[in-house]
Enzyme design. Structure first.
Site, PDB file in Angstrom:
ATOM      1  N   SER A 138       5.067   2.477   7.692  1.00 30.83           N
ATOM      2  CA  SER A 138       4.712   1.374   6.800  1.00 30.83           C
ATOM      3  C   SER A 138       5.915   0.884   6.022  1.00 30.83           C
ATOM      4  O   SER A 138       6.598   1.676   5.363  1.00 30.83           O
ATOM      5  CB  SER A 138       3.636   1.812   5.795  1.00 30.83           C
ATOM      6  OG  SER A 138       2.413   2.039   6.416  1.00 30.83           O
TER       7      SER A 138
ATOM      8  N   HIS B  56       0.813  -1.215   0.000  1.00 34.51           N
ATOM      9  CA  HIS B  56       0.000   0.000   0.000  1.00 34.51           C
ATOM     10  C   HIS B  56       0.852   1.273   0.000  1.00 34.51           C
ATOM     11  O   HIS B  56       0.333   2.361  -0.249  1.00 34.51           O
ATOM     12  CB  HIS B  56      -0.985   0.002   1.179  1.00 34.51           C
ATOM     13  CG  HIS B  56      -0.373   0.249   2.532  1.00 34.51           C
ATOM     14  ND1 HIS B  56      -0.033  -0.765   3.400  1.00 34.51           N
ATOM     15  CD2 HIS B  56      -0.046   1.394   3.160  1.00 34.51           C
ATOM     16  CE1 HIS B  56       0.465  -0.250   4.509  1.00 34.51           C
ATOM     17  NE2 HIS B  56       0.472   1.062   4.380  1.00 34.51           N
TER      18      HIS B  56
ATOM     19  N   ASP C 241       0.243  -7.762   1.628  1.00 29.76           N
ATOM     20  CA  ASP C 241       0.579  -6.339   1.647  1.00 29.76           C
ATOM     21  C   ASP C 241       2.087  -6.126   1.614  1.00 29.76           C
ATOM     22  O   ASP C 241       2.625  -5.276   2.321  1.00 29.76           O
ATOM     23  CB  ASP C 241      -0.027  -5.632   2.868  1.00 29.76           C
ATOM     24  CG  ASP C 241       0.032  -4.109   2.738  1.00 29.76           C
ATOM     25  OD1 ASP C 241       0.140  -3.621   1.596  1.00 29.76           O
ATOM     26  OD2 ASP C 241      -0.002  -3.417   3.764  1.00 29.76           O
TER      27      ASP C 241
ATOM     28  N   GLY D 187     -10.868 -22.795  -3.538  1.00 23.98           N
ATOM     29  CA  GLY D 187     -12.152 -22.288  -4.025  1.00 23.98           C
ATOM     30  C   GLY D 187     -13.278 -22.435  -3.036  1.00 23.98           C
ATOM     31  O   GLY D 187     -14.408 -22.781  -3.418  1.00 23.98           O
TER      32      GLY D 187
END
Length: 392
Positions: free
Chosen positions: A233, A130, A160, A289
């Protein structure tokens, strides 16, 4: 009579001294007492800590000197298209605001920042996805004052994480520490909070293996109370020896600032993502799935039950083709007893697409075994009440 008063104080002093000596003797540990002819040992109290060691850790400067040069500041620029509005083009309206309104229809640059960690001497850097997502330009600033533009090598929104690269030589590197991190260990967080410059904060490992938080698809976080704020971050979480134990990624906060509940992606996951991106250009994971629910606990004080319940099955997905249905309770995969939804997701993710796994499940109280061919999972992101450390 006068002679009596002369020696009386000396008598009283002698009585006080004898009484004090007797009191001290009474306070000494009692000699072992024989019980039924057996001599009992005197009680021995051990100190709770080793008081024989001289001093202790009074500074973490050695660890910071090792790690801090490998932690970088990341500045990104993103072009944002300004929307046209008839009122904003009105000359009278613009003159009223002193013509300070930017021209409409032109691209405006939006700047933000974060942190990263140099993990290879040839310029590869780990950061949060991000931090660099949708960036048009990425500039990396080193602690020694050097700057370089970076290019994106690969991203993994499911954890992330992202890998970027700069072209500079003589780069410091932060080594991975893949295991051995325990609750209570002292840790240091290094990053660039709020853009004030490289900052080091100290805390402890508050918990390990944090999952089911809804931050990322794949979760196995280190929780820490080291102060982590926006701009941290992608920065480093290190131990007192200067080893990289995690990449800071999120905080739990109602205000946007640190409340002492921060989360870092463990070094083991960081290394797996790095190696996969460098090898394949993306992270390859197994997939079944299905969507999952935790097993309903009948009594909150009762023993914890293992397994997860299948909430839904994707049509024509690997699980559906093997015969799994909604409501099945998955107990075991291969030889792994499943304890939570994140446990199953992480286990399947490590399986190579095309490999076969054996699932033991319960349906209407009966045990059923399924042979499932694992497929490759496509990347996706998830929403959360937890806050990925925002870019600033």
């Amino acid at each position: 009579m006068r002679r009596t008063f002369t020696w009386l104080p000396w008598v009283l002093l002698i009585i006080v001294i004898i009484g004090f000596i007797g009191w001290q003797q009474y306070q000494k540990p009692k000699a072992p007492v024989a019980v039924d002819g057996i001599k009992m040992p005197a009680e021995k109290v051990e100190p709770l800590i080793d008081t024989t060691r001289a001093g202790g850790v009074v500074s973490y400067s050695a660890a910071v000197k090792v790690a801090a040069p490998a932690v970088v500041n990341i500045f990104t620029t993103q072009k944002v298209k300004q929307l046209d509005h008839p009122l904003l083009n009105d000359p009278v309206f613009r003159e009223f605001f002193g013509n300070q309104i930017p021209d409409q229809g032109q691209d405006q640059n939006e700047n933000s920042l974060g942190s990263g960690v140099i993990v290879r001497p040839d310029g590869y850097i780990l950061t949060n996805n991000h931090v660099i997502a949708q960036a048009d330009q990425i500039v990396v600033a080193l602690r020694d004052g050097r700057r370089a533009q970076a290019k994106v090598i690969g991203t993994d929104p499911d954890t992330d994480l992202a890998v970027i690269k700069i072209e500079l030589d003589k780069l410091p590197v932060l080594p991975f520490k893949l295991s051995g991190n325990e609750v209570g260990d002292v840790v240091l967080a290094i990053g660039n909070p709020f853009g004030v410059g490289q900052t080091v904060t100290q805390g402890i490992v508050s918990a390990t293996g944090r999952s089911d938080l809804g931050i990322n698809t794949y979760e196995d976080f280190i929780q820490t109370d080291a102060a982590i704020n926006p701009g941290n971050s992608g920065g480093a979480l290190i131990d007192v020896a200067g080893n990289l134990i995690g990449v800071n990624t999120a905080i739990f906060s109602q205000s946007g600032g640190s409340l002492g509940i921060g989360f870092a992606i463990p070094a083991k996951i960081c290394q797996q993502v790095l190696n996969s991106i460098l090898k394949d250009g993306r992270v390859v994971r197994g997939w079944l799935g299905i969507s999952l629910l935790p097993v309903q606990q009948e009594d909150i004080l009762g023993p914890k039950q293992n397994g997860v319940v299948v909430a839904d099955v994707l049509k024509n997905g690997p699980a559906a083709q093997a015969g799994l249905q909604r409501g099945d309770k998955i107990i075991q995969v291969d030889n792994e007893v499943i304890t939570s939804a994140s446990h199953l997701i992480n286990y399947v993710a490590l399986q190579a697409p095309g490999s076969q796994i054996k699932i033991l499940a319960e349906r209407n109280g009966k045990a059923i075994t399924f042979d499932v061919a694992v497929a490759e999972r496509k990347a996706q992101t998830s929403d959360s009440q937890f806050i990925p450390l925002p870019k600033r």
